[in-house]
Write a protein that holds these residues in place. Structure first.
Motif, short mmCIF file in Angstrom:
data_model
loop_
_atom_site.label_atom_id
_atom_site.label_comp_id
_atom_site.label_asym_id
_atom_site.label_seq_id
_atom_site.Cartn_x
_atom_site.Cartn_y
_atom_site.Cartn_z
N LYS A 41 23.24 12.93 -10.77
CA LYS A 41 23.15 13.70 -12.01
C LYS A 41 22.09 14.80 -11.86
CE LYS A 41 24.27 10.27 -15.53
NZ LYS A 41 23.69 9.52 -16.65
N PHE A 42 20.93 14.42 -11.35
CA PHE A 42 19.83 15.35 -11.15
C PHE A 42 20.25 16.47 -10.20
CE2 PHE A 42 16.32 16.87 -8.59
CZ PHE A 42 15.31 17.12 -9.51
N TYR A 43 20.78 16.09 -9.04
CA TYR A 43 21.09 17.08 -8.00
C TYR A 43 22.22 18.01 -8.44
CZ TYR A 43 21.24 19.27 -3.51
OH TYR A 43 21.18 20.20 -2.52
N SER A 44 23.19 17.49 -9.15
CA SER A 44 24.27 18.33 -9.65
C SER A 44 23.73 19.41 -10.59
CB SER A 44 25.30 17.47 -10.38
OG SER A 44 26.30 18.26 -10.96
N LYS A 45 22.82 19.02 -11.49
CA LYS A 45 22.22 20.01 -12.39
C LYS A 45 21.39 21.02 -11.61
CE LYS A 45 22.01 17.04 -16.45
NZ LYS A 45 21.13 16.34 -17.39
N TYR B 202 15.76 15.73 0.70
CA TYR B 202 14.98 15.79 -0.53
C TYR B 202 14.54 14.38 -0.89
CZ TYR B 202 17.52 20.22 -1.43
OH TYR B 202 18.06 21.47 -1.37
N THR B 203 13.31 14.23 -1.34
CA THR B 203 12.86 12.96 -1.90
C THR B 203 12.62 13.17 -3.38
OG1 THR B 203 11.85 12.25 0.17
CG2 THR B 203 11.10 11.15 -1.84
N LEU B 204 13.35 12.42 -4.19
CA LEU B 204 13.19 12.46 -5.64
C LEU B 204 12.36 11.26 -6.06
CD1 LEU B 204 15.99 13.97 -5.16
CD2 LEU B 204 16.46 13.36 -7.49
N GLY B 205 11.49 11.50 -7.00
CA GLY B 205 10.69 10.42 -7.56
C GLY B 205 10.48 10.68 -9.04
N GLY C 288 6.22 15.26 -19.09
CA GLY C 288 6.70 16.46 -19.78
C GLY C 288 7.48 17.41 -18.89
N LYS C 289 7.81 17.01 -17.67
CA LYS C 289 8.52 17.88 -16.74
C LYS C 289 9.70 17.13 -16.16
CE LYS C 289 4.28 20.33 -15.69
NZ LYS C 289 3.33 20.75 -14.68
N GLY C 290 10.44 17.81 -15.30
CA GLY C 290 11.55 17.16 -14.61
C GLY C 290 12.85 17.23 -15.37
N THR C 291 13.84 16.59 -14.80
CA THR C 291 15.18 16.49 -15.36
C THR C 291 15.62 15.04 -15.23
OG1 THR C 291 15.74 18.77 -14.79
CG2 THR C 291 17.59 17.27 -15.10
N ASN C 292 16.02 14.46 -16.32
CA ASN C 292 16.44 13.05 -16.32
C ASN C 292 15.35 12.14 -15.74
OD1 ASN C 292 18.87 13.99 -17.30
ND2 ASN C 292 19.92 13.84 -15.36
N GLY C 293 14.07 12.52 -15.95
CA GLY C 293 12.96 11.69 -15.50
C GLY C 293 12.64 11.80 -14.02
N LEU C 294 13.26 12.75 -13.32
CA LEU C 294 13.05 12.91 -11.88
C LEU C 294 12.58 14.31 -11.52
CD1 LEU C 294 16.32 11.16 -10.61
CD2 LEU C 294 14.00 10.22 -10.53
N GLN C 295 11.91 14.42 -10.38
CA GLN C 295 11.55 15.71 -9.77
C GLN C 295 11.57 15.53 -8.25
OE1 GLN C 295 7.66 16.40 -11.72
NE2 GLN C 295 8.39 18.48 -12.11
N PHE C 296 11.74 16.66 -7.56
CA PHE C 296 11.59 16.64 -6.11
C PHE C 296 10.12 16.42 -5.79
CE2 PHE C 296 15.32 19.69 -6.12
CZ PHE C 296 16.23 18.76 -5.66
N ARG C 297 9.82 15.42 -4.97
CA ARG C 297 8.45 15.14 -4.54
C ARG C 297 8.23 15.64 -3.12
NH1 ARG C 297 6.42 14.40 -9.37
NH2 ARG C 297 4.51 14.15 -8.22
N ALA C 298 9.31 15.78 -2.35
CA ALA C 298 9.21 16.29 -0.97
C ALA C 298 10.54 16.90 -0.59
CB ALA C 298 8.84 15.17 0.00
N LEU C 299 10.48 17.87 0.33
CA LEU C 299 11.68 18.52 0.85
C LEU C 299 11.42 18.85 2.31
CD1 LEU C 299 14.36 20.11 0.84
CD2 LEU C 299 13.14 22.00 -0.24
N ARG C 300 12.38 18.48 3.15
CA ARG C 300 12.32 18.80 4.58
C ARG C 300 13.54 19.66 4.90
NH1 ARG C 300 9.06 17.73 9.34
NH2 ARG C 300 10.34 18.82 10.83
N CYS C 301 13.32 20.83 5.51
CA CYS C 301 14.38 21.80 5.79
C CYS C 301 14.66 21.86 7.30
CB CYS C 301 13.95 23.20 5.33
SG CYS C 301 13.40 23.29 3.62
N PHE C 302 15.95 21.90 7.63
CA PHE C 302 16.37 22.00 9.03
C PHE C 302 17.43 23.09 9.15
CE2 PHE C 302 15.32 17.61 8.03
CZ PHE C 302 14.42 17.26 9.03
#
Length: 164
Positions: free
Chosen positions: A25-29, A128-131, A136-150
């Motif tokens: 749900k989070f990632y789709s949004k 992506y790591t969601l936590g 008062g932030k985020g979407t559906n209670g989640l946010q990206f906490r880490a991202l690794r790009c390749f």
């Protein structure tokens, strides 16, 4: 420890991810807002101010401007100059750790950067790591906490050269 996995293969679009899985749900949004509503979306709906972003060369993005700086980097500096950017999802795997309250999203795409003279296809992978979202932030209670790009940054440089 309870770990579960959810897998999607291509082709599929973010709009088609009809699932009750919280990370989906989070990632789709996120995909829809980043692609279609970039200028009107608040970055902290998705990225925590302390999100750790590791680029392909192992450098860490400066987060001194918080989520807004990261949103601008990806949306403006990396992709913003291209008249059109398309992403074809190849695969998406979500690993959920209920004990930690995290979801790791492993995805592979082909990102097509249109230059006006043609396009440059850039194979990309992201983890992506969601936590739990900051208060008062985020979407559906989640946010990206880490991202690794390749990905191969020289392909993006080539596409930028094709713009001129």
């Amino acid at each position: 420890m309870v770990i579960s996995t959810l897998y999607f293969s291509a082709p599929t679009s973010a709009e088609a991810w009809a699932t009750d899985h919280p990370a989906m749900k989070f990632y789709s949004k996120y995909v829809q807002d980043f692609g279609k509503r970039f200028d009107t979306t608040q970055p902290d709906r998705y990225y925590a101010d302390d999100c750790r972003v590791t680029m392909p060369d192992n450098s860490i993005i400066d987060m001194s401007q918080g989520s807004r700086g990261l949103w601008q980097f990806f949306g403006r500096e990396l992709y913003g100059m291209f008249p059109k950017v398309e992403r074809d999802l190849l695969s998406l795997i979500i690993v959920t750790d209920d004990q930690k309250g995290t979801h790791d999203i492993h995805m592979q795409t082909i990102t097509s950067l249109h230059t006006g003279k043609g396009k440059v296809d850039v194979p990309q992978s992201f983890t992506y790591t969601l936590g739990e979202a900051d208060e008062g932030k985020g979407t559906n209670g989640l946010q990206f906490r880490a991202l690794r790009c390749f990905y191969d940054r020289s392909l993006i440089a080539k596409a930028k050269e094709d713009l001129s």
